[in-house]
Design a protein around this motif. Structure first.
Motif, mmCIF file in Angstrom:
data_model
loop_
_atom_site.group_PDB
_atom_site.id
_atom_site.type_symbol
_atom_site.label_atom_id
_atom_site.label_comp_id
_atom_site.label_asym_id
_atom_site.label_seq_id
_atom_site.Cartn_x
_atom_site.Cartn_y
_atom_site.Cartn_z
ATOM 1 N N ARG A 1 47.040 40.930 41.361
ATOM 2 C CA ARG A 1 47.402 42.132 41.210
ATOM 3 C C ARG A 1 47.590 42.578 39.719
ATOM 4 O O ARG A 1 47.057 43.736 39.304
ATOM 5 C CB ARG A 1 48.808 42.445 41.922
ATOM 6 N N GLY B 1 44.113 43.198 38.386
ATOM 7 C CA GLY B 1 43.267 44.112 38.927
ATOM 8 C C GLY B 1 42.264 43.497 39.647
ATOM 9 O O GLY B 1 41.091 44.032 40.140
ATOM 10 N N ALA B 2 42.570 42.157 39.965
ATOM 11 C CA ALA B 2 41.465 41.365 40.972
ATOM 12 C C ALA B 2 41.422 41.328 42.474
ATOM 13 O O ALA B 2 40.764 41.201 43.060
ATOM 14 C CB ALA B 2 41.360 40.113 40.422
ATOM 15 N N GLY C 1 41.645 43.525 44.999
ATOM 16 C CA GLY C 1 40.713 44.117 45.813
ATOM 17 C C GLY C 1 39.190 44.190 45.323
ATOM 18 O O GLY C 1 38.349 44.827 45.801
ATOM 19 N N ARG C 2 38.989 43.571 44.260
ATOM 20 C CA ARG C 2 37.665 43.643 43.619
ATOM 21 C C ARG C 2 37.027 42.121 43.353
ATOM 22 O O ARG C 2 36.245 42.067 42.414
ATOM 23 C CB ARG C 2 37.927 44.091 41.994
ATOM 24 N N LEU C 3 37.155 41.183 44.249
ATOM 25 C CA LEU C 3 36.529 39.715 44.144
ATOM 26 C C LEU C 3 35.346 39.857 44.698
ATOM 27 O O LEU C 3 34.816 40.581 45.617
ATOM 28 C CB LEU C 3 37.262 38.964 45.242
ATOM 29 N N GLN C 4 34.337 39.365 43.748
ATOM 30 C CA GLN C 4 32.973 39.725 43.862
ATOM 31 C C GLN C 4 32.386 38.599 44.793
ATOM 32 O O GLN C 4 32.630 37.270 44.467
ATOM 33 C CB GLN C 4 32.226 39.925 42.704
ATOM 34 N N ARG D 1 36.824 38.357 39.640
ATOM 35 C CA ARG D 1 36.903 39.940 39.546
ATOM 36 C C ARG D 1 35.336 40.429 38.755
ATOM 37 O O ARG D 1 35.000 41.516 39.147
ATOM 38 C CB ARG D 1 37.963 40.126 38.535
ATOM 39 N N ASP D 2 35.102 39.776 37.615
ATOM 40 C CA ASP D 2 33.756 40.048 36.861
ATOM 41 C C ASP D 2 32.507 39.659 37.624
ATOM 42 O O ASP D 2 31.519 39.991 37.030
ATOM 43 C CB ASP D 2 34.182 39.876 35.520
#
Length: 349
Positions: free
Chosen positions: A80, A83-84, A86-89, A109-110
């Motif tokens: 959290r 900022g990862a 909900g954004r795990l790729q 995340r990136d």
């Protein structure tokens, strides 16, 4: 009577606040220490895969299964903060030496996924290419059971022969990519390279189509590994085509022999007619015989000027060739080749 009670209440509140502050400080210390402490995976080089639809909870379970330490609360709080959450790729992530939870979550995340490589080598034929892809891991093997015709149909080029159509290069892929993905990229790369070579060709070029250029480039690729010789050999073959002479190039004969080729060509092989035997048939063979590199394409687009019509290996192990204008001069060069070859064989090793 009430003052001592108030003092006791005040002392209790103060102690409670101190305890809470200490607990928070300890929790922060543990969290901060967790975030920047190198991971300890169960085995070196281990990795975790984030698949489509995976939640943070599912990914954390996968991390735990891989032997990575840390509580769900610690990982969740860190995700959290970064900022990862909900954004795990989607992709594969390797536990590199010294990697921390913070670095791993930033990678996820990136989208800094693990990249794998497979190389198509200059001069390979389609059998070599397919064998290399069949061994490449973790590539998804969805072309292994397809014959050449079905393969080209899957790639969107039905009826086209696959030989020569894939550019020799190192291709990067990620987990989940398929053989058809890599071949599709290699096909587009060759198409682009061939188009560039065709547009840069000499105005008086004897070749009539890009396909003819691809075929001749494949022959040049197989005839020499010496970069500076390619334009000279391309020019020699162009001269033969202009004069209507047979190309008489051994690599085409070998290609026509297919899997029966055992490492050497006999005179009977040169006399056995196949669609690829340039000793028995005039002009170019019906298809390329290998995957030419960009240098060979460019050599055919801009062949070296000259009137040489014959060439033979020097026989000294250098890979270079003797060039000749006449058959008599060529026969002298053949004798030089034989003398050099015998001397090389007799030299102590």
């Amino acid at each position: 009577m009430s003052r001592p009670r108030k003092r006791r209440t005040g002392c209790f509140t103060l102690l409670l606040l101190i305890a809470i502050a200490a607990a928070l400080a300890f929790a922060w210390y543990r969290y901060d220490s967790f975030a920047d402490t190198p991971l300890r995976a169960a085995r070196p080089g281990a990795s975790v895969v984030v698949r489509p639809g995976d939640s943070l909870t599912k990914v954390l379970r996968n991390l735990h299964d891989a032997g990575v330490e840390g509580s769900v609360l610690e990982w969740g709080a860190l995700a959290r903060q970064l900022g990862a959450a909900g954004r795990l790729q989607v992709g594969e992530y390797r536990f590199e030496p010294g990697m921390t939870p913070r670095q791993l979550l930033i990678d996820m995340r990136d989208g800094h996924v693990v990249q794998h490589k497979v190389t198509i080598v200059e001069g390979w034929n389609i059998r070599d290419v397919r064998a290399a892809l069949a061994k490449a891991e973790p590539l998804v093997h969805n072309a292994t059971t397809l014959d050449d015709a079905a393969l080209m149909a899957k790639l969107g080029h039905p009826g086209q022969h696959p030989e020569g159509r894939f550019l020799p290069e190192t291709y990067v892929f990620t987990r989940g990519d398929t053989e058809l993905d890599v071949l599709g990229r290699a096909y587009k790369a060759m198409d682009k390279a061939l188009d560039a070579a065709w547009r840069s060709r000499r105005p008086d070029a004897v070749l009539k189509t890009p396909d003819e250029m691809l075929t001749l480039a494949s022959i040049v690729e197989k005839e020499t590994g010496i970069a500076e010789e390619r334009p000279a050999i391309a020019g020699l073959f162009e001269q033969r085509l202009k004069l209507g002479m047979l190309l008489q190039t051994d690599p085409t004969v070998i290609y026509g022999m297919g899997t029966s080729y055992a490492g050497n060509i006999r005179k009977s092989d040169l006399l056995t007619d196949t669609p690829y035997n340039t000793y028995t048939r005039a002009g170019l063979p019906p298809t390329p015989i290998a995957m030419p590199g960009i240098a060979s394409l460019q050599a055919v687009a801009n062949p070296a000027p000259g009137d040489a019509l014959y060439f033979v290996a020097q026989g000294d192990g250098s890979g270079r060739h003797f060039f000749a204008k006449t058959l008599a001069e060529h026969q002298q060069n053949v004798q030089k080749y034989l003398a050099n070859y015998r001397a090389a064989q007799a030299a102590p090793r």
